[in-house]
Design a protein around this motif. Structure first.
Motif, PDB file in Angstrom:
ATOM      1  N   ARG A  74      -3.089   0.351 -10.478  1.00 22.90           N
ATOM      2  CA  ARG A  74      -3.836  -0.179  -9.753  1.00 22.90           C
ATOM      3  C   ARG A  74      -3.348  -0.769  -8.570  1.00 22.90           C
ATOM      4  O   ARG A  74      -2.168  -1.124  -8.285  1.00 22.90           O
ATOM      5  N   CYS A  75      -4.338  -0.801  -7.352  1.00 22.40           N
ATOM      6  CA  CYS A  75      -3.903  -1.073  -6.024  1.00 22.40           C
ATOM      7  C   CYS A  75      -3.388  -2.787  -6.253  1.00 22.40           C
ATOM      8  O   CYS A  75      -4.147  -3.340  -6.606  1.00 22.40           O
ATOM      9  N   TYR A 110       2.235   1.844  -3.153  1.00 27.12           N
ATOM     10  CA  TYR A 110       1.402   2.158  -3.999  1.00 27.12           C
ATOM     11  C   TYR A 110       0.876   3.555  -3.949  1.00 27.12           C
ATOM     12  O   TYR A 110       1.148   4.499  -4.828  1.00 27.12           O
ATOM     13  N   LEU A 158       1.025  -1.238   0.075  1.00 19.21           N
ATOM     14  CA  LEU A 158       0.152  -0.084   0.036  1.00 19.21           C
ATOM     15  C   LEU A 158       0.876   1.213  -0.024  1.00 19.21           C
ATOM     16  O   LEU A 158       0.654   2.133  -0.787  1.00 19.21           O
ATOM     17  N   SER A 207      -7.488   7.858  -7.211  1.00 18.85           N
ATOM     18  CA  SER A 207      -8.054   8.336  -8.462  1.00 18.85           C
ATOM     19  C   SER A 207      -8.520   9.470  -8.650  1.00 18.85           C
ATOM     20  O   SER A 207      -8.411  10.359  -9.804  1.00 18.85           O
ATOM     21  N   GLU A 220      -7.293   3.824  -3.171  1.00 20.31           N
ATOM     22  CA  GLU A 220      -7.235   3.642  -4.554  1.00 20.31           C
ATOM     23  C   GLU A 220      -8.335   4.694  -5.058  1.00 20.31           C
ATOM     24  O   GLU A 220      -8.095   5.500  -5.947  1.00 20.31           O
ATOM     25  N   GLN A 221      -9.570   4.894  -4.539  1.00 22.32           N
ATOM     26  CA  GLN A 221     -10.363   5.881  -5.180  1.00 22.32           C
ATOM     27  C   GLN A 221      -9.947   7.162  -4.879  1.00 22.32           C
ATOM     28  O   GLN A 221     -10.010   7.999  -5.798  1.00 22.32           O
ATOM     29  N   GLY A 230      -7.781  -0.234   1.220  1.00 27.96           N
ATOM     30  CA  GLY A 230      -6.841  -0.199  -0.020  1.00 27.96           C
ATOM     31  C   GLY A 230      -7.910   0.590  -1.072  1.00 27.96           C
ATOM     32  O   GLY A 230      -7.446   1.412  -1.966  1.00 27.96           O
ATOM     33  N   SER A 231      -9.198   0.007  -1.038  1.00 27.66           N
ATOM     34  CA  SER A 231     -10.138   0.520  -1.961  1.00 27.66           C
ATOM     35  C   SER A 231     -10.334   1.891  -1.760  1.00 27.66           C
ATOM     36  O   SER A 231     -10.359   2.699  -2.721  1.00 27.66           O
TER      37      SER A 231
END
Lengths: 483, 134
Positions: free
Chosen positions: A87-88, A74, A71, A106, A102-103, A98-99
Motif C-alpha cells: 500500500r502506498c 513505493y 513514493l 494495482s 497506487e491505482q 499517490g492515489s
C-alpha cells in the motif's frame, strides 16, 4: 528524510543571510545612523523575510522530499516481481499523485498476474499438443507400412521410419521440407501434389507403384487421401505405401502353377480325346487296333488320375491342409511292403529288386501312408529308369550319433545328367533325355521332397552319374519313444 | 514340293508324346498320306532336309528344339523354305503374331485337338499347295 541539493543551497543562503544579519543587528543595537534611515525597516523586513522564507522552504522541502522519496520507494518496490503490492505509504502533499500511482500499480499488477496465468495455460496447452503429437508419431512409427503426411503446401509434416527406409531419406531435419526435396521418385511426388490439387476429401486414391530399394525392386500399393481441417479445407495429404511385392510374387507363382498344371493335364487328355474320336470315326477297322486304342485310353485316363492325385497331395501339403496321422512306425516293415508291391514291375523288366534293412531296433514317428508313398515313388522311379536286366537295391542305415535313419534307393539305371541335378525335386521337372524312357508326371520327386522335408522335417538327397546309376535317399529322425 | 515315290503327299509329324504321334500318323495314313515321324526338333529337321515333305505338323514343347524353333529354321533354310507347317500346342494362347512371322506356320491348333480337324487342315493346305506349284 534526507537533505537534497536544493535544500543545501537554501541552508547556505540562510547562513549567509544570517551572518550578514547578525552584524547588522549588532550595529543597530549600538544605535547608529543607519537605523534612522527610512529604508531600514524595509531592509530588516527583507532580511527577516528571506530567513523566514528559507525556513519555510526547508521545512516544506524536507516533507516534500520525504513524500517523493516514499513514493519513489513505493514505485521501485514493483520491480520486485514476487512481492505483493504494498500500500502506498502515508503522505501529506502528493495525495492525488499517490492515489493515481497506487491505482496504476494495482492495475498493472493485476495485468501481470493475468498474463502470467495465461502464459501458464498456454504452456500447458503446448505440452498437451506436444504429447498428442508424440502420441500420433508413436502410432505412426508402430505402423509397418510407410506413411508420409504432407501439409497444404506439400511440405513434410510427419513420416515414420518405414517411409524413411523405403524412400531413403533421413527423418531428422526432413520436417517442413518440400516433398520434392525429400522423395526422389518423381512419380510419387506428382501423385502427392495431384492429390493435394484435386482436394477430394471424400475418396481415396489407390495406385500401384514400383520402387527400387537397395537394389531390389519392390511393388507398393499406394493409398493417397486428403486431410481436411475443421473448415473442410484441405490441410494436407496422407500417403501410405503398402508393400505387396511378396503378394505379387505369390500371385505370379500361383499363376505359373496353374499354367503348368493345365498344360500337364492337357497332354493325357489330348490322347484320350484323339483316340476316342478315332473310334467314333471308325478309324480302327479291326479288333486288334480297337483293343490297342482302348488300352491307350485307359492308360492315359489312369495317368491323368495319378497326376491329379499328385497335384492335390502336393497342394495340400504345401498349404498345410493335409491331415497327418503320426504313429510309431517300424520302417523295415514299410520297406518290405513297397518291395513286395513293386516286385511284379521289376520282374517285367528283369530287374533284380532287393532290400537290406538294419537289424537295429528303432522306430520313426511318422505318417505311415505318406512314408509308404514316398518310398513307392523312389522305387518306382528306380525301376522306370533302369534298363532291362538291371538292379535296384533298398537299404536303411541308422546313425546313432545323430539319431536318424537314412533310406537309400540305389539303381544301376541311366543316371541323372549334371545340369538336371539341381532341378530334380522341382514340380513338373522331367529330365529331357529321359522323357522317352518312361512316362512321368514330373511330380513324384516333388511329392517325396514335401513328405520328407515339409511334413516330417527330414532331408532328401541324391547322388548320380550318367550311365552309372543313381542313389536317391531320405533321412528321418528316429523317435525316442516318447513322441 | 517333290512328288514322292508312292505318289502320295508326304507329311512329317513331330511330337515327343508317342501316343499323339501314333494317332495323327494313323489318321493321315488312313486318309491316303505318307507319314514320317520324329520325336524331337532335331530329328524333325534332319528328316525335313532329307525328304522334303509337303507339310510339317509339329508340337510346340519338344526336347532339343521346340516346334517354334524348328519352324523358324525350316523357313531360314533354302530347301525347306516353302513347306507350310501346322503347330499343335497346349499353350495356344502364348503364340503371338511376332512369334509366327519368321515361320511358315499356316495354322495353330490347340490341344486337346481333334484328329478330324487336323486332317481337314492338312487337306486344305496341301490342296492349296497343289493349286500353286512351287
Amino acid at each position: 528524510m534526507g537533505i537534497g541539493k536544493s535544500q543545501s543551497l537554501i541552508v547556505c543562503v540562510l547562513v549567509t543571510a544570517a551572518s550578514a544579519a547578525v552584524p547588522l543587528v549588532g550595529r543597530l543595537t549600538t544605535g547608529s545612523q543607519i537605523m534612522r534611515q527610512a529604508w531600514m525597516p524595509y531592509a530588516l523586513a527583507g532580511v527577516l523575510g528571506i530567513i523566514a522564507a528559507g525556513l519555510f522552504f526547508l521545512l516544506i522541502g524536507a516533507r516534500l522530499d520525504g513524500d517523493v522519496h516514499r513514493l519513489r520507494h513505493y514505485v521501485q518496490s514493483f520491480q520486485d516481481r514476487d512481492g505483493p503490492p504494498v500500500r502506498c505509504p502515508p503522505r501529506r502533499y502528493f495525495r492525488a499523485l499517490g492515489s493515481a500511482i497506487e491505482q496504476s500499480m494495482s492495475l498493472m499488477h493485476q495485468r501481470v498476474e493475468q498474463l502470467t496465468s495465461q502464459r501458464r495455460e498456454l504452456e500447458i496447452q503446448v505440452r498437451v499438443t506436444d504429447a498428442e503429437r508424440q502420441h500420433a508419431e508413436a502410432i505412426l512409427q508402430s505402423i509397418s507400412d510407410a506413411v508420409l503426411v504432407t501439409d497444404a503446401f506439400n511440405e513434410l509434416a510427419m513420416a515414420n521410419d518405414a517411409a524413411a527406409g523405403a524412400l531413403r531419406f533421413e527423418l531428422d531435419g526432413a520436417r517442413h521440407q518440400p516433398i520434392d526435396r525429400i522423395v526422389r521418385d518423381p512419380t510419387l511426388v506428382k501423385l502427392v501434389k495431384d492429390t493435394r490439387e484435386a482436394g477430394n476429401l471424400v475418396n481415396r486414391r489407390h495406385v500401384e507403384h514400383a520402387l527400387g530399394v537397395n537394389g531390389q525392386k519392390h511393388i507398393y500399393d499406394v493409398t493417397l487421401a486428403c486431410l481436411g481441417n475443421t473448415q473442410s479445407e484441405v490441410a494436407g495429404v496422407v500417403t501410405i505405401l503398402h508393400d505387396i511385392t511378396r503378394e505379387k510374387q505369390i500371385s505370379e507363382m500361383k499363376s505359373d502353377f496353374v499354367s503348368s498344371v493345365s498344360h500337364e493335364l492337357r497332354t493325357p487328355l489330348s490322347s484320350i480325346k484323339a483316340y476316342v474320336e478315332m473310334l467314333v470315326d471308325g478309324e480302327a477297322p479291326d479288333e486288334e487296333t480297337r483293343t490297342e486304342f482302348y488300352n491307350i485310353i485307359q492308360g492315359e485316363t489312369n495317368r491323368l488320375s495319378r497326376l491329379i492325385d499328385n497335384i492335390l497331395n502336393i497342394s495340400r501339403i504345401e498349404s498345410g491342409v493335409v491331415k497327418i496321422q503320426r504313429e510309431h512306425v517300424a520302417l523295415p516293415a514299410v520297406v518290405k511292403e513297397v518291395i513286395d508291391v513293386m516286385q511284379p514291375q521289376a520282374r517285367a523288366k528283369n530287374i533284380e529288386l532287393d532290400e537290406q534293412t538294419s537289424p537295429l531296433y528303432y522306430q520313426i514317428y511318422a505318417d505311415k501312408d505318406m512314408i509308404y508313398q514316398a518310398l513307392l515313388n523312389l522305387v518306382g522311379n528306380a525301376i522306370k529308369y533302369t534298363p532291362e536286366g538291371g538292379k535296384v537295391h533298398v537299404d536303411t542305415l541308422v546313425n546313432d550319433h545323430s539319431r536318424t535313419v537314412t533310406v537309400n534307393v540305389n539303381d544301376s539305371g541311366v543316371g541323372v545328367p549334371a545340369e538336371a541335378m539341381p532341378h530334380l525335386f522341382e514340380k513338373f521337372y522331367r529330365v529331357a533325355d529321359h522323357k522317352k524312357m518312361a512316362k512321368g508326371t514330373g511330380l513324384g520327386l516333388n511329392l517325396v521332397k514335401h513328405i520328407v522335408e515339409t511334413v516330417h522335417g527330414g532331408k532328401v538327397a541324391v547322388t548320380s552319374a550318367v550311365g552309372k546309376g543313381s542313389t536317391f535317399s531320405f533321412t528321418l529322425p528316429i523317435s525316442d519313444g516318447t513322441a | 514340293m517333290e512328288p514322292q515315290a508312292t505318289g502320295k503327299p508326304l507329311v512329317l509329324v513331330a511330337d515327343d508324346e508317342a501316343h499323339i504321334l501314333h494317332v495323327v500318323s494313323l489318321k493321315l495314313r488312313n486318309a491316303g498320306y505318307e507319314v514320317l515321324t520324329a520325336h524331337d526338333g532335331e530329328e524333325a529337321m534332319e528328316l525335313a532336309l532329307q525328304h522334303h515333305p509337303a507339310l510339317v505338323i509339329t508340337d510346340f514343347q519338344m526336347p532339343f528344339m521346340t516346334g517354334l524353333e524348328l519352324c523358324v529354321k525350316l523357313k531360314q533354310t533354302e530347301s525347306t523354305r516353302d513347306i507350310p507347317a501346322i503347330m499343335l500346342t497346349a499353350r495356344g494362347f502364348a503364340m503371338a503374331e511376332d512369334d509366327l512371322n519368321p515361320t511358315n506356320i499356316a495354322a495353330v491348333l490347340s490341344k486337346p485337338f481333334s484328329p478330324r480337324d487336323v486332317l481337314a487342315k492338312v487337306q486344305e493346305l496341301i490342296e492349296h499347295q497343289a493349286g500353286n506349284p512351287a
